[in-house]
Design a protein around this motif. Sequence first.
Motif, PDB file in Angstrom:
ATOM      1  N   PRO A   1      -1.261  -2.768  -0.576  1.00  0.00           N
ATOM      2  CA  PRO A   1      -0.428  -2.935   0.631  1.00  0.00           C
ATOM      3  C   PRO A   1       0.214  -4.313   0.744  1.00  0.00           C
ATOM      4  N   GLU A   2      -0.549  -5.387   0.498  1.00  0.00           N
ATOM      5  CA  GLU A   2       0.007  -6.735   0.647  1.00  0.00           C
ATOM      6  C   GLU A   2       1.204  -6.935  -0.278  1.00  0.00           C
ATOM      7  N   PHE A   3       1.087  -6.429  -1.506  1.00  0.00           N
ATOM      8  CA  PHE A   3       2.149  -6.624  -2.483  1.00  0.00           C
ATOM      9  C   PHE A   3       3.358  -5.739  -2.194  1.00  0.00           C
ATOM     10  N   MET A   4       3.113  -4.457  -1.951  1.00  0.00           N
ATOM     11  CA  MET A   4       4.234  -3.529  -1.820  1.00  0.00           C
ATOM     12  C   MET A   4       4.972  -3.679  -0.494  1.00  0.00           C
ATOM     13  N   ILE A   5       4.309  -4.203   0.541  1.00  0.00           N
ATOM     14  CA  ILE A   5       5.023  -4.489   1.778  1.00  0.00           C
ATOM     15  C   ILE A   5       6.019  -5.635   1.562  1.00  0.00           C
ATOM     16  N   ALA A   6       5.622  -6.581   0.723  1.00  0.00           N
ATOM     17  CA  ALA A   6       6.510  -7.714   0.425  1.00  0.00           C
ATOM     18  C   ALA A   6       7.642  -7.318  -0.507  1.00  0.00           C
ATOM     19  N   ALA A   7       7.351  -6.446  -1.461  1.00  0.00           N
ATOM     20  CA  ALA A   7       8.372  -6.023  -2.429  1.00  0.00           C
ATOM     21  C   ALA A   7       9.410  -5.149  -1.731  1.00  0.00           C
ATOM     22  N   SER A   8      10.638  -5.245  -2.185  1.00  0.00           N
ATOM     23  CA  SER A   8      11.752  -4.486  -1.611  1.00  0.00           C
ATOM     24  C   SER A   8      12.103  -3.333  -2.521  1.00  0.00           C
ATOM     25  N   PRO A   9      12.843  -2.339  -2.014  1.00  0.00           N
ATOM     26  CA  PRO A   9      13.361  -1.300  -2.899  1.00  0.00           C
ATOM     27  C   PRO A   9      14.204  -1.928  -4.001  1.00  0.00           C
ATOM     28  N   SER A  10      14.251  -1.283  -5.148  1.00  0.00           N
ATOM     29  CA  SER A  10      15.030  -1.809  -6.272  1.00  0.00           C
ATOM     30  C   SER A  10      16.478  -2.023  -5.865  1.00  0.00           C
ATOM     31  N   GLN A  11      17.088  -3.030  -6.470  1.00  0.00           N
ATOM     32  CA  GLN A  11      18.487  -3.337  -6.184  1.00  0.00           C
ATOM     33  C   GLN A  11      19.400  -2.181  -6.575  1.00  0.00           C
ATOM     34  N   ALA A  12      20.455  -2.022  -5.838  1.00  0.00           N
ATOM     35  CA  ALA A  12      21.511  -1.085  -6.219  1.00  0.00           C
ATOM     36  C   ALA A  12      22.559  -1.860  -6.994  1.00  0.00           C
ATOM     37  N   TYR A  13      22.831  -1.403  -8.207  1.00  0.00           N
ATOM     38  CA  TYR A  13      23.796  -2.135  -9.039  1.00  0.00           C
ATOM     39  C   TYR A  13      25.148  -1.485  -8.880  1.00  0.00           C
TER      40      TYR A  13
END
Length: 461
Positions: A449-461
Amino acid sequence: MSSTMAVQQVSNCIIKPEKNVLEESQQLFYLTPWDLMTLSANYIQRGLLFTKPISSKDGNHSVTAIIDQLKNSLSRALTFFYPLTGHLVTKKSNDPPSYHVFLDCTDAPGAQFTHAVADAVVVDIISPDDVHPIVESFFPFVGTVNNDGHTLPLLAVQVTELIDGIFIGCSINHVVADGSSFWHFFNTWSEISRTKFRNNSNSEFVSRPPIVKRWFLDGQGPIINLPFTHHDEFIERYLPSPYRERFFHFSPESVARLKEKANADQCNTSKISSFQALAAVVWRSITRARQLADEQITHCWLPIDNRLRLDPPLTTDYFGNCIQALHATTTAGELLSNNLGWSASLLCQAVAGHTDASIRAWLEAWVRTPFVYQYGQFVDHQSVMFGSSPRFDMYGNDFGWGRPLASRSGNGNKFDGKVTLYPGREGGGSIDLEVCLPHQPMRALELDPEFMIAASPSQAY
């Protein structure tokens, strides 16, 4: 994309510098401690993915024209980055005992240039979170160690033509250049190519000509003897255990929130940087994913550029190695029982203690007892090591047909716990992480949870 998809070579040649700008007496480069300690590491492997330009009526954007222009601009770039055209030489004797390695550019063997094709499309490379195995084939010299630069080129470029894209991959001998110097070369090469494509100009000007003269501590060098009689005594061809390799994206807002939280945890200090806060989250989350025992020692290693930390400082245009790895150490139990700010403060303290005095003391100690880094001894399965930097200018590399879509790396210098840093394509302080972990810890990290809450959805290129 099929896992059996292969990359096929179309052509292979040697590119030499357009001209020699160094006098013969300047073409031998004696190596510094920071250079020599990388002899057993792999070549640096980084590359950029581009959309394939639409061919114009005059053929300026045909693949043939692009390959020719990349070769021509590479030749011009090597005029400035002359050390990349040489080869390593070892001289040794028994009486008196001596063994030293240096860089010889007097005959300028040049750089390897390969044109390859793959029946892949851009979306195959940038869509999956996990890095597809084909990316490894976009780079020359897989598994090569830097000491192989005695017989192999110090720079090898591979331009891989995809169905709708182009990937430019470079393998550079780490003895000759660190990450900052790698991207300095890449930025200059793209600048020369862009000028030619858009202005049809062969200008002699580049915005950041490199300083190629090696820097030594007063009283040291230029010849540094190593305590060996044969390279087998310090070369290790390290084969890491199997791991997954996955990208995670952190938006500018997410990075800012982590910094704010880490500083708030430490009684509202302002000392903890954005990177230190992010690194602390990664260290904590990977440690939790590995399910280490409370008493297990864990380290977090950070790369640090010494150029501006020296007094007087070195120019950022210094071409060579000028980096060290710092680390913070604690137990898994302490790391996870304390808050984010406590973890980040360990990293902050390590960075704050890295001063001109400590750099010089390290160099003096290394010369007294020289060593070469070997990953088998240096790497463990309880620690995290960061590499590269989100400050490197990767997305400014326009060769004449637009900005890159993505940056990727080869398998050099990767292992369990290696985290490679990239700037996010949208800029603004966004960061991409390329994380290497075995399958089970990676799956646990994806659920943390700590990591994935901080991580964002992958960038849209």
